[in-house]
Design a protein around this motif. Structure first.
Motif, PDB file in Angstrom:
ATOM      1  N   PHE A  16       0.843  -1.528  -0.443  1.00 31.87           N
ATOM      2  CA  PHE A  16      -0.225  -0.245  -0.023  1.00 31.87           C
ATOM      3  C   PHE A  16       0.662   1.488  -0.032  1.00 31.87           C
ATOM      4  N   SER A  17       1.905   1.578  -0.326  1.00 31.81           N
ATOM      5  CA  SER A  17       3.451   1.935  -0.632  1.00 31.81           C
ATOM      6  C   SER A  17       3.017   3.436  -1.206  1.00 31.81           C
ATOM      7  N   LYS A  18       2.678   4.324  -0.563  1.00 35.95           N
ATOM      8  CA  LYS A  18       3.157   4.996  -2.072  1.00 35.95           C
ATOM      9  C   LYS A  18       4.445   4.829  -3.514  1.00 35.95           C
ATOM     10  N   ARG A  19       5.768   4.378  -2.760  1.00 36.57           N
ATOM     11  CA  ARG A  19       6.693   4.919  -3.113  1.00 36.57           C
ATOM     12  C   ARG A  19       6.517   3.370  -4.188  1.00 36.57           C
ATOM     13  N   VAL A  20       5.999   2.755  -3.581  1.00 36.15           N
ATOM     14  CA  VAL A  20       6.702   1.649  -5.102  1.00 36.15           C
ATOM     15  C   VAL A  20       4.501   1.348  -6.091  1.00 36.15           C
ATOM     16  N   GLY A  21       4.578   1.798  -4.543  1.00 35.96           N
ATOM     17  CA  GLY A  21       2.822   1.515  -5.432  1.00 35.96           C
ATOM     18  C   GLY A  21       1.880   0.539  -4.926  1.00 35.96           C
ATOM     19  N   ARG A  22       1.203   0.838  -5.298  1.00 32.40           N
ATOM     20  CA  ARG A  22      -0.362  -0.231  -4.255  1.00 32.40           C
ATOM     21  C   ARG A  22      -0.303  -1.555  -5.161  1.00 32.40           C
ATOM     22  N   GLY A  23      -0.177  -2.806  -4.938  1.00 32.62           N
ATOM     23  CA  GLY A  23      -0.301  -3.719  -5.512  1.00 32.62           C
ATOM     24  C   GLY A  23       0.257  -4.793  -4.788  1.00 32.62           C
ATOM     25  N   LYS A  24       0.666  -6.034  -5.163  1.00 32.15           N
ATOM     26  CA  LYS A  24       0.767  -7.831  -5.267  1.00 32.15           C
ATOM     27  C   LYS A  24       1.918  -8.241  -5.181  1.00 32.15           C
ATOM     28  N   THR A  25       2.765  -8.921  -4.714  1.00 35.18           N
ATOM     29  CA  THR A  25       3.704  -9.432  -5.194  1.00 35.18           C
ATOM     30  C   THR A  25       4.070 -10.828  -4.690  1.00 35.18           C
ATOM     31  N   TYR A  26       5.209 -11.784  -5.733  1.00 34.22           N
ATOM     32  CA  TYR A  26       5.316 -12.605  -5.533  1.00 34.22           C
ATOM     33  C   TYR A  26       6.334 -13.237  -5.817  1.00 34.22           C
ATOM     34  N   ASN A  27       7.544 -13.315  -4.539  1.00 32.95           N
ATOM     35  CA  ASN A  27       8.771 -13.502  -4.895  1.00 32.95           C
ATOM     36  C   ASN A  27       9.333 -14.857  -3.684  1.00 32.95           C
ATOM     37  N   VAL A  28      10.218 -15.688  -4.574  1.00 33.43           N
ATOM     38  CA  VAL A  28      11.059 -16.274  -3.537  1.00 33.43           C
ATOM     39  C   VAL A  28      12.621 -15.845  -3.234  1.00 33.43           C
ATOM     40  N   SER A  29      12.855 -15.308  -3.864  1.00 32.23           N
ATOM     41  CA  SER A  29      14.689 -14.753  -4.053  1.00 32.23           C
ATOM     42  C   SER A  29      15.301 -14.237  -4.389  1.00 32.23           C
ATOM     43  N   GLY A  30      15.912 -13.947  -4.416  1.00 32.48           N
ATOM     44  CA  GLY A  30      17.275 -12.343  -5.552  1.00 32.48           C
ATOM     45  C   GLY A  30      15.804 -11.282  -5.458  1.00 32.48           C
ATOM     46  N   ASN A  31      16.539 -10.017  -5.978  1.00 31.43           N
ATOM     47  CA  ASN A  31      16.009  -8.706  -5.919  1.00 31.43           C
ATOM     48  C   ASN A  31      15.694  -8.825  -7.109  1.00 31.43           C
ATOM     49  N   ARG A  32      15.501  -9.794  -8.503  1.00 37.86           N
ATOM     50  CA  ARG A  32      14.553  -8.615  -9.449  1.00 37.86           C
ATOM     51  C   ARG A  32      13.463  -9.674 -10.673  1.00 37.86           C
ATOM     52  N   GLY A  33      12.705  -8.803 -10.757  1.00 35.55           N
ATOM     53  CA  GLY A  33      11.639  -9.552 -11.135  1.00 35.55           C
ATOM     54  C   GLY A  33      11.377  -8.306 -12.313  1.00 35.55           C
ATOM     55  N   VAL A  34       9.636  -8.574 -12.454  1.00 36.82           N
ATOM     56  CA  VAL A  34       9.310  -7.864 -13.464  1.00 36.82           C
ATOM     57  C   VAL A  34       7.361  -7.209 -13.637  1.00 36.82           C
ATOM     58  N   LYS A  35       7.489  -5.646 -13.048  1.00 38.77           N
ATOM     59  CA  LYS A  35       6.539  -5.155 -12.138  1.00 38.77           C
ATOM     60  C   LYS A  35       5.939  -5.026 -13.481  1.00 38.77           C
ATOM     61  N   LEU A  36       4.195  -4.984 -13.194  1.00 40.58           N
ATOM     62  CA  LEU A  36       3.631  -5.187 -14.135  1.00 40.58           C
ATOM     63  C   LEU A  36       2.512  -4.117 -13.485  1.00 40.58           C
ATOM     64  N   THR A  37       2.409  -3.007 -15.012  1.00 33.04           N
ATOM     65  CA  THR A  37       1.479  -1.403 -13.910  1.00 33.04           C
ATOM     66  C   THR A  37      -0.168  -2.030 -14.800  1.00 33.04           C
ATOM     67  N   PHE A  38      -1.357  -1.866 -14.158  1.00 36.08           N
ATOM     68  CA  PHE A  38      -2.466  -1.843 -14.844  1.00 36.08           C
ATOM     69  C   PHE A  38      -3.070  -0.985 -14.972  1.00 36.08           C
ATOM     70  N   ALA A  39      -3.771   0.121 -16.037  1.00 37.34           N
ATOM     71  CA  ALA A  39      -4.842   1.174 -16.187  1.00 37.34           C
ATOM     72  C   ALA A  39      -5.397   1.482 -15.073  1.00 37.34           C
ATOM     73  N   ASN A  40      -5.556   0.763 -14.364  1.00 41.99           N
ATOM     74  CA  ASN A  40      -6.451   1.429 -12.815  1.00 41.99           C
ATOM     75  C   ASN A  40      -5.452   2.020 -11.604  1.00 41.99           C
ATOM     76  N   GLY A  41      -3.474   1.816 -11.852  1.00 41.48           N
ATOM     77  CA  GLY A  41      -2.517   2.589 -11.207  1.00 41.48           C
ATOM     78  C   GLY A  41      -2.045   1.003 -10.374  1.00 41.48           C
ATOM     79  N   ARG A  42      -2.234   0.579 -10.383  1.00 38.80           N
ATOM     80  CA  ARG A  42      -2.244  -1.126  -9.409  1.00 38.80           C
ATOM     81  C   ARG A  42      -0.886  -1.504  -9.588  1.00 38.80           C
ATOM     82  N   HIS A  43      -0.278  -2.681  -9.292  1.00 41.86           N
ATOM     83  CA  HIS A  43       0.551  -3.018  -9.804  1.00 41.86           C
ATOM     84  C   HIS A  43       0.821  -4.349  -9.242  1.00 41.86           C
ATOM     85  N   LEU A  44       1.373  -5.467  -9.811  1.00 41.04           N
ATOM     86  CA  LEU A  44       2.349  -6.793  -9.390  1.00 41.04           C
ATOM     87  C   LEU A  44       3.349  -6.719  -9.530  1.00 41.04           C
ATOM     88  N   LEU A  45       4.126  -7.477  -8.818  1.00 43.95           N
ATOM     89  CA  LEU A  45       5.670  -7.784  -8.873  1.00 43.95           C
ATOM     90  C   LEU A  45       5.824  -9.134  -8.845  1.00 43.95           C
TER      91      LEU A  45
END
Length: 182
Positions: A121-150
């Motif tokens: 719910f952070s303003k810095r990284v945006g509202r959305g959901k994250t799925y990760n298990v290791s590391g510090n790299r990924g793909v950030k998807l941004t949707f038309a409503n401003g939400r994101h998925l990492l």
């Protein structure tokens, strides 16, 4: 065009941090200790409860940690993710409102609260959901409503390219269908 079963991208990741494996091992030892201590008690009261707790701490929780994996797949049907053991089936991600795709480097703890499944719910990284298990790299998807998925990935550039390739093919097919109806 893709065949029905050929993925554009497929990646299966597991928790690879040494401290995650150490935590699972420590919990296993604590659980064994709880069962051993409980079986030596002379008081029957609570013995069964402590044995069950020892089994949960020593077997179930470490098994969940060790068996956890994140499977990311881009195929003819689109993007799906499965975070075992929490998702019984792959979860399809609706890309119809996709606005942006970026391969990124991020700070897992500072930006997203660590590894696993998280809501932001952070303003810095945006509202959305994250799925990760290791590391510090990924793909950030941004949707038309401003939400994101990492989606964490060890191959984020390939994943982003596969999503964009699927997106281009999907738009081309939609345009063809629209042209056929007019």
């Amino acid at each position: 065009m893709l065949s029905d079963d050929e993925p554009l991208f497929l990646e299966v990741q597991h928790f690879s941090q040494w401290w995650v494996k150490a935590l699972a091992g420590a919990l296993f030892l604590v659980g064994i200790w709880m069962v051993v201590v409980t079986t030596t008690l002379h008081h029957a009261t609570g013995r069964v409860v402590l044995i069950v707790e020892g089994a949960v701490v020593g077997l179930l929780i470490p098994a969940l940690i060790v068996s956890a994996s994140l499977t990311t797949r881009v195929d003819k049907a689109g993007l799906s993710i499965r975070f075992r053991p929490f998702h019984l089936r792959p979860k399809r991600i609706d890309l119809s409102q996709l606005a942006d795709v970026q391969a990124i480097t991020y700070r897992p703890v500072a930006d997203y609260g660590g590894w696993g499944i998280h809501y932001s719910f952070s303003k810095r990284v945006g509202r959305g959901k994250t799925y990760n298990v290791s590391g510090n790299r990924g793909v950030k998807l941004t949707f038309a409503n401003g939400r994101h998925l990492l989606i964490g990935s060890q191959r984020p550039e390939e994943l982003a390219a596969a999503i964009l390739q699927w997106w281009d093919q999907s738009r081309d097919q939609s345009a063809e269908r629209w042209a056929q109806t007019t």
